[in-house]
Design an enzyme around this catalytic site. Structure first.
Site, mmCIF file in Angstrom:
data_model
loop_
_atom_site.group_PDB
_atom_site.id
_atom_site.type_symbol
_atom_site.label_atom_id
_atom_site.label_comp_id
_atom_site.label_asym_id
_atom_site.label_seq_id
_atom_site.Cartn_x
_atom_site.Cartn_y
_atom_site.Cartn_z
ATOM 1 N N ASP A 1 0.869 -1.174 0.000
ATOM 2 C CA ASP A 1 0.000 0.000 0.000
ATOM 3 C C ASP A 1 0.914 1.235 0.000
ATOM 4 O O ASP A 1 2.138 1.130 0.119
ATOM 5 C CB ASP A 1 -0.969 -0.002 1.194
ATOM 6 C CG ASP A 1 -2.207 0.865 0.896
ATOM 7 O OD1 ASP A 1 -2.163 1.664 -0.063
ATOM 8 O OD2 ASP A 1 -3.219 0.757 1.623
HETATM 9 C C1 BGC Z 1 -5.114 3.222 0.140
HETATM 10 C C2 BGC Z 1 -5.317 2.174 -0.928
HETATM 11 C C3 BGC Z 1 -5.222 2.798 -2.296
HETATM 12 C C4 BGC Z 1 -3.879 3.478 -2.417
HETATM 13 C C5 BGC Z 1 -3.623 4.089 -3.776
HETATM 14 C C6 BGC Z 1 -3.876 4.067 -0.114
HETATM 15 O O1 BGC Z 1 -3.837 5.158 0.735
HETATM 16 O O2 BGC Z 1 -5.033 2.597 1.393
HETATM 17 O O3 BGC Z 1 -6.563 1.565 -0.752
HETATM 18 O O4 BGC Z 1 -5.411 1.835 -3.282
HETATM 19 O O5 BGC Z 1 -3.798 4.501 -1.438
HETATM 20 O O6 BGC Z 1 -4.350 5.240 -3.981
#
Ligand code: BGC
Length: 703
Positions: free
Chosen positions: A265
């Site tokens: 993530d």
């Molecule tokens: C979130 C994810 C997301 C990623 C990309 C993160 O802050 O937890 O769910 O896919 O950002 O935007």
């Protein structure tokens, strides 16, 4: 694993320098400052937010695909011409915004969710996106957590059905098709168990609960072919998910045979330092790569440190090759080597089609849950003047919900206008956007409908609340008009279950609209005035007050089980021990009766058929959602008081009876036993065919 793909990527890997290999492991968010040389040197494997990121910044519609192609073109100038995989958070629709995932789960209709994902894939790929960071499969038992909106609620069975359906909708049979996307099952795993409902907080989940509750939706996604997985931010049981070798490698690959790649993530590799398991970036990179984490989202740790770690012999060339291989495998299977570019003319054909809007309307309609309907107040009939009041009366983009960067408010018919369209002839609608005005006007109308709830900005990532009451300014509407003698309907838009105990007692009818998406307003009109009937069921328990959470239906019994009376029982002094509404609950505009439960055998050997008659005893056609539950009465570990094992949506005409049939297999009764193995235990079981997780016809059988 296709031989052609393996031969192709082996040949490619044999030509790659270590720098080029490490390059494939990096993902960045595309912004105008991103140095094109990084792409030209083959130091980037993936970009996200390339297309669509600039929507609303003066670019034309087709600009999205052009921007993606622009980045792709630069990447293909690299020595080995390895294409990028372009990703984006396309969570519940692109331009055609569908209801939030939690609402889609409330439709208990995985097939419909699959169709929605398929439309979403078409729109997103037309914008140059080949990879979506969805579906989110985090089981959530605590609605304080803002991300409860993004998942399928509290139940592993429903969660697994939705997971498989949505993966299939995004990916189709082959995600190389131009209108299909690679799916990403996230956030692996346990993210929803963040303590106190505080996003990014740590959590503890016992091994049996992890395996029987939190993992099944992920497993279903992998079985359905999900190409990628995203690790969670959470520190679970003391190991940050991004560095958890057991879960990322032994379970995901070893037990489940996953052959795709895992992305971190946002910056979660670097966050291993803050978690306190890594000394510095180099250490963080080692932990993540060795755990089986292939692609570094944004943090740059792999880019900055893996070269040196390789030179120092801290990682083997094989482990690097393995991560590269997994990424290239997905790129090859996605057809990116053959077709790296997006046809920019697709945008004019594939976006916001009438069929897509119609599907979004169906999804919105099926997702809304009727919680109360005293004296059959709904559908509204026979009222000449109706007051529509509340903070949401002019809502447009507010109906989208969280994570809709590509939705546009102007595509939404405002609620007041949509209601005017659906109002029967001869009915006058009045509007009030303040509690005072609503109170005054109530005296002059025949019925009141309040449209209230929570703004989408109050739900989603890191939008946690400590108090599940309606947000400030909303309950005031109900206080202003309740008790004035006019039939009162309250419609609540929200990304989570709110604690609406008081509003339930004040209103005559309550419809939970969630954040219903682009066609939410029209769908609401159809339901309020009865051209359509509500059929949604709760995918998550509704607490009476915040202090009741976590509260969920598939809990353990305890030695002193919940009852309404008796002193030394599990309870609160100040609240009944049961939720406001249980999992699976929802009303319609007609009534159903369940009768004549039948089991094909007294003992389950192989399979067991469980059936019951469901009759529509009311005067209107309606959809009922019979649910199959079981309880394993004695286990080597304590077992949940009920577990969902099946559901159906059944349309019944007035007076019609249908026998609904479910088949239970031995495997449906398996669980993680006290010795850690997964399997069944012989003994007695209860079984129900039920309208929700608290009621139903009960039978018993043995295994
Ligand atoms: C979130 C994810 C997301 C990623 C990309 C993160 O802050 O937890 O769910 O896919 O950002 O935007």
């Amino acid at each position: 694993m296709s031989q052609e793909t393996e031969a192709f990527i082996n040949h490619l890997i044999a030509q790659m320098t270590p720098e080029e290999k490490i390059g494939q492991l990096n993902q960045y968010s595309a912004d105008p400052e991103l140095a094109p040389d990084l792409l030209r040197q083959g130091k980037v494997g993936s970009l996200f937010n390339a297309s669509g990121a600039l929507t609303g910044h003066g670019f034309s519609d087709s600009g999205n695909a052009e921007i993606s192609n622009h980045f792709q073109k630069i990447a293909l100038e690299s020595r080995l011409k390895i294409p990028l995989i372009l990703g984006r958070d396309v969570i519940h629709g692109f331009r055609t915004v569908f209801p939030i995932p939690l609402a889609q789960a409330a439709a208990f209709n995985p097939e419909l969710a699959s169709e929605a994902a398929s439309v979403t894939a078409r729109e997103a790929t037309a914008n140059g996106i080949k990879w979506t960071f969805a579906p989110m499969l985090d089981i959530a038992r605590d609605p304080r957590w803002g991300r409860v909106a993004e998942g399928n609620g509290e139940d592993p069975f429903l969660g697994a059905q939705m997971a498989a359906a949505v993966v299939k909708g995004f990916q189709g049979d082959r995600f190389s098709a131009p209108d299909k996307l690679v799916a990403c099952a996230k956030h692996y795993v346990g993210y929803g168990a963040a303590e106190g409902g505080r996003d990014y907080e740590n959590g503890e989940i016992s091994e049996p609960t992890l395996r029987d509750v939190y993992l099944p939706p992920f497993r279903a996604a992998i079985q359905a072919g999900a190409g990628t997985v995203m690790s969670a931010f959470i520190d679970l049981n003391g190991i940050p998910a991004t560095a958890d070798r057991r879960l990322l490698t032994e379970v995901l690959r070893g037990e489940w045979g996953f052959e795709g790649f895992v992305v971190s993530d946002w910056e979660s590799i670097k966050e291993l330092i803050a978690h306190g398991v890594a000394e510095d970036e180099a250490h963080a990179g080692l932990l993540a790569l060795k755990a089986g984490l292939d692609m570094d989202m944004v943090s740059g740790v792999y880019h900055n440190t893996l070269g040196e770690s390789l030179r120092q012999g801290k990682i083997s060339p094989e482990i690097l090759d393995e991560a590269v291989r997994r990424i290239l495998r997905i790129k090859h299977r996605a057809g990116l080597f053959e077709h790296p570019f997006t046809d920019t003319t697709r945008i004019s054909r594939d976006i916001l089609t009438p069929e897509a809007r119609a599907l979004a309307r169906t999804a919105a309609r099926q997702s809304m849950v009727l919680l109360k309907n005293n004296h059959n107040l709904l559908p509204l009939q026979g009222f000449r003047r109706i007051l529509i009041a509340g903070n949401f009366i002019h809502a447009r983009g507010e109906l989208f919900g969280t994570w809709t960067p590509d939705g546009r408010s102007e595509d939404v018919t405002p609620l007041d206008e949509a209601l005017r369209h659906t109002t029967p002839k001869g009915v006058e609608l009045w509007f009030a956007d303040s509690p005072d005005l609503a109170q005054n006007l109530t005296h002059y109308v025949d019925a009141v409908v309040l449209l209230i709830g929570e703004h989408p900005a109050r739900s989603g990532e890191n939008c946690n609340v400590s108090d599940l009451s309606l947000p400030p300014g909303q309950a005031e509407f109900v206080e202003a008009v309740a008790g004035l003698g006019k039939p009162l309907t309250v419609v609540i838009f929200a990304g989570r279950p709110l604690a609406i105990t008081r509003q339930i007692s004040q209103a005559d009818a309550v419809l939970y609209g969630w954040h219903p998406g682009i066609e939410g307003a029209a769908a609401l009109g159809e339901l309020l005035f009865g051209t359509e009937s509500p059929s949604g069921r709760l995918p998550i328990t509704f607490p009476r007050a915040t202090g009741q959470v976590p509260i969920y239906y598939n809990r353990k019994n305890s030695g002193r089980p919940i009852r309404n009376e008796g002193l030394f029982r599990t309870r609160y002094l100040d609240l009944p021990p049961v939720p406001l509404f249980p999992f699976g609950f929802g009303l319609g505009y007609t009534q159903f009766e369940y009768a004549n439960l039948k089991l094909s055998h007294e003992t389950l050997r192989g399979t067991l058929e469980v059936s019951a008659e469901v009759t529509n005893t009311g005067a209107r056609p309606g959809v009922e959602v019979p649910q199959l539950y079981v309880r394993d009465l004695v286990g080597s570990l304590t077992r949940p008081v009920r577990e969902l094992k099946g559901f159906q949506r059944v349309l019944l005409q007035p007076g019609e009876t249908q026998r609904v049939r479910f088949t239970l297999q031995e495997a449906d009764l398996a669980f993680t036993r006290s010795d850690g193995t997964f399997g069944v235990e012989p003994g007695g079981f209860h079984v129900w065919i039920a309208p929700d997780s608290q009621r139903g016809l009960q039978g018993e059988f043995r295994l």
